[in-house]
Design a protein around this motif. Sequence first.
Motif, PDB file in Angstrom:
ATOM      1  N   ALA A  25       0.735  -1.358  -0.060  1.00 21.29           N
ATOM      2  CA  ALA A  25       0.137   0.069   0.031  1.00 21.29           C
ATOM      3  C   ALA A  25       0.613   1.363  -0.004  1.00 21.29           C
ATOM      4  N   LEU A  26       2.032   1.298   0.683  1.00 17.76           N
ATOM      5  CA  LEU A  26       2.966   2.438   0.990  1.00 17.76           C
ATOM      6  C   LEU A  26       3.493   2.817  -0.392  1.00 17.76           C
ATOM      7  N   GLY A  27       4.044   1.773  -1.133  1.00 22.46           N
ATOM      8  CA  GLY A  27       4.612   1.862  -2.676  1.00 22.46           C
ATOM      9  C   GLY A  27       3.548   2.477  -3.714  1.00 22.46           C
ATOM     10  N   ILE A  28       2.572   1.920  -3.510  1.00 25.71           N
ATOM     11  CA  ILE A  28       1.475   2.309  -4.660  1.00 25.71           C
ATOM     12  C   ILE A  28       0.835   3.588  -4.228  1.00 25.71           C
ATOM     13  N   ALA A  29       0.781   3.768  -2.958  1.00 24.37           N
ATOM     14  CA  ALA A  29       0.202   5.233  -2.533  1.00 24.37           C
ATOM     15  C   ALA A  29       1.200   6.328  -3.159  1.00 24.37           C
ATOM     16  N   LEU A  30       2.576   5.990  -3.120  1.00 22.47           N
ATOM     17  CA  LEU A  30       3.458   6.948  -3.324  1.00 22.47           C
ATOM     18  C   LEU A  30       3.255   7.069  -4.992  1.00 22.47           C
ATOM     19  N   VAL A  31       3.269   5.987  -5.610  1.00 20.06           N
ATOM     20  CA  VAL A  31       3.185   6.133  -6.912  1.00 20.06           C
ATOM     21  C   VAL A  31       1.973   6.970  -7.599  1.00 20.06           C
ATOM     22  N   ILE A  32       0.834   6.903  -6.957  1.00 20.27           N
ATOM     23  CA  ILE A  32      -0.201   7.402  -7.260  1.00 20.27           C
ATOM     24  C   ILE A  32      -0.175   9.322  -6.887  1.00 20.27           C
ATOM     25  N   SER A  39       1.243  15.127 -13.218  1.00 17.01           N
ATOM     26  CA  SER A  39       0.214  15.564 -14.121  1.00 17.01           C
ATOM     27  C   SER A  39      -0.493  16.900 -13.709  1.00 17.01           C
ATOM     28  N   GLY A  40      -0.482  17.361 -12.352  1.00 15.73           N
ATOM     29  CA  GLY A  40      -0.570  18.810 -12.041  1.00 15.73           C
ATOM     30  C   GLY A  40       0.435  19.765 -12.537  1.00 15.73           C
ATOM     31  N   MET A  41       1.711  19.277 -12.566  1.00 19.01           N
ATOM     32  CA  MET A  41       2.595  20.012 -12.969  1.00 19.01           C
ATOM     33  C   MET A  41       2.688  20.381 -14.554  1.00 19.01           C
ATOM     34  N   GLY A  42       2.298  19.213 -15.045  1.00 21.57           N
ATOM     35  CA  GLY A  42       1.874  19.340 -16.612  1.00 21.57           C
ATOM     36  C   GLY A  42       0.970  20.255 -16.979  1.00 21.57           C
ATOM     37  N   LYS A  43      -0.157  20.199 -16.168  1.00 16.60           N
ATOM     38  CA  LYS A  43      -1.199  21.136 -16.596  1.00 16.60           C
ATOM     39  C   LYS A  43      -1.048  22.587 -15.994  1.00 16.60           C
ATOM     40  N   ALA A  44      -0.256  22.784 -14.930  1.00 13.76           N
ATOM     41  CA  ALA A  44       0.165  24.254 -14.698  1.00 13.76           C
ATOM     42  C   ALA A  44       0.899  24.655 -15.799  1.00 13.76           C
ATOM     43  N   VAL A 444      -6.163  12.834 -10.134  1.00  8.71           N
ATOM     44  CA  VAL A 444      -5.953  11.562 -10.248  1.00  8.71           C
ATOM     45  C   VAL A 444      -6.731  11.173 -11.526  1.00  8.71           C
ATOM     46  N   SER A 445      -5.976  10.493 -12.444  1.00  7.21           N
ATOM     47  CA  SER A 445      -6.759   9.953 -13.736  1.00  7.21           C
ATOM     48  C   SER A 445      -7.158   8.671 -13.528  1.00  7.21           C
ATOM     49  N   VAL A 446      -8.045   8.064 -14.586  1.00  6.27           N
ATOM     50  CA  VAL A 446      -8.463   6.543 -14.501  1.00  6.27           C
ATOM     51  C   VAL A 446      -7.125   5.798 -14.901  1.00  6.27           C
ATOM     52  N   THR A 447      -6.253   6.267 -15.680  1.00  4.69           N
ATOM     53  CA  THR A 447      -5.006   5.674 -15.840  1.00  4.69           C
ATOM     54  C   THR A 447      -4.407   5.202 -14.856  1.00  4.69           C
ATOM     55  N   THR A 448      -4.153   6.426 -13.813  1.00  4.44           N
ATOM     56  CA  THR A 448      -3.176   6.159 -12.719  1.00  4.44           C
ATOM     57  C   THR A 448      -3.959   5.056 -11.595  1.00  4.44           C
ATOM     58  N   ILE A 449      -5.499   5.220 -11.569  1.00  2.79           N
ATOM     59  CA  ILE A 449      -5.841   4.066 -10.815  1.00  2.79           C
ATOM     60  C   ILE A 449      -5.795   2.881 -11.288  1.00  2.79           C
ATOM     61  N   ALA A 450      -5.772   2.629 -12.779  1.00  6.37           N
ATOM     62  CA  ALA A 450      -5.397   1.292 -13.604  1.00  6.37           C
ATOM     63  C   ALA A 450      -4.036   0.941 -13.200  1.00  6.37           C
ATOM     64  N   LEU A 451      -3.151   1.927 -13.188  1.00  2.00           N
ATOM     65  CA  LEU A 451      -1.684   1.529 -12.826  1.00  2.00           C
ATOM     66  C   LEU A 451      -1.603   0.836 -11.358  1.00  2.00           C
TER      67      LEU A 451
END
Length: 484
Positions: A25-32, A39-44, A444-451
């Motif tokens: 869970a720790l590793g997956i949460a950090l990835v998310i 993604s937010g940086m890209g949008k900014a 958080v995108s659907v792609t991120t959840i799928a990942l």
Amino acid sequence: MFFTYLRRELRRRRKAALVVASGLALGIALVIVVNSVSSGMGKAQDKVLESLYGLGTDMTVTKAAEQPTGEEGERPRFQFDAGEEGSGEQSSDRVLVQGFQTLAASTVGEVGEQNGVSDAVGGLSLQVMKVNGEFTQGQFQPGEGGMPTAPGGGGGTGGEGRVEGGGASFDVNSYSVYGTDVAQQELGPLTTSKITSGRTFESGETDAKVAVADSAYAQENDLKVGSDVTIKDVKYEVVGIATADSGDSAADVYVPLKQAQTLSDSADKITTIYVQASDSQQIETVKSEIQKNISGTTVTTSADLADTVSGSLSTAADLATSVGTWLSVAVLLAAFLVAGLLTSSAVSRRVREFGTLKALGWKSGRVTRQVVGEAMVNGLVGGALGIAVGLAGAYVVTAVSPTLQAELGGGEATGPGGGGGRMMAAAGGPGASRTLEVALTAPVSVTTIALAVGLAVAGGLIAGAFGGWRASRLRPADALRRVE
């Protein structure tokens, strides 16, 4: 039988299962979180670039930089009339083409004819410098002897006199003006603003004395719909107030292109061509096509301009891309390794149990599937916990919305604008820059959840592979000789 045994074993070893699930869970949460922040940086960054380009603009075309010659590179000069009165108010405007580099208006048509170009619109970026104030003539005061001397005599003794008072007080006001093609308003800087009062230009107002003012500039100068803006002794009626989506507008005042050309004595001239490509995947190809076929021009894409972004936005983006990514990968690998080792260790402690099952007729494959099944459940539980924690972390980042600064330009002319002022200063002459503030979000995108789900399954499979390999090698006779 499989699920019954699976449920019983997970209940009996819930602490060990929770440890494995928590690590994953720790590793997956950090990835998310890292993925969402990136993604937010890209949008900014896209928001910053849109404030320069305009929505739907893929690239801009400007005149290739040249060494200023003649009067083009000189500082602006202001002339005031000398009056006979003791004092008088003076005012003078100077309208300058930003960057002092212009293209022929016909270049817009040439660009529009290139392969891969969907639309092209020209614009003229100006900087207006207004000097307003008054001169006050000094008063001559005779000396002690009462004998006048020439004005400007020193304040000595005897018959000498002196001039007291006088001088000059002037205010300098600089603001940006953008000449927009009112017949084609789908591209260009005005598209980054929303009309919040009044209206935008009408297609028939190609040479009308009307203007759209930025909301911040309008508030600063007490302008509203129906007010007049005077530029170089010409009055323009404000027909609309525009509010920039990014918080910082591309220009203070927008006027029809022909009026901007008249104000700056730049008939049939433009500073920038905004280009929309037919296919966003072929932008570099279109760029090469324009540069090859239209000489004396510089084509700048959003990717080119992104390289000029500095400040905290660029620093944070670099951290999220490099440090954040590597950190999340390292933690994820560590979580997978720990999960595998713990599962393998659990198999070692269950040697007698598996030996008994084999003695009762269980095949090695069935024992392996049982171990893999338990590991998969641990992985899915860890994935669910990781997604929950990751979403919470992304929500906190979005709720706090830390403000980042993006500084554009500061070097050679590379962007779409002119040189100086707020209007696309990123592309101005050497040293010109523009600073914007943007709020960071973590979508958080659907792609991120799928990942995340994929990582959870992968973690379970890796842990199951470790344990299953150990279980498959057990022999009933060896196992029964072992005592827990």
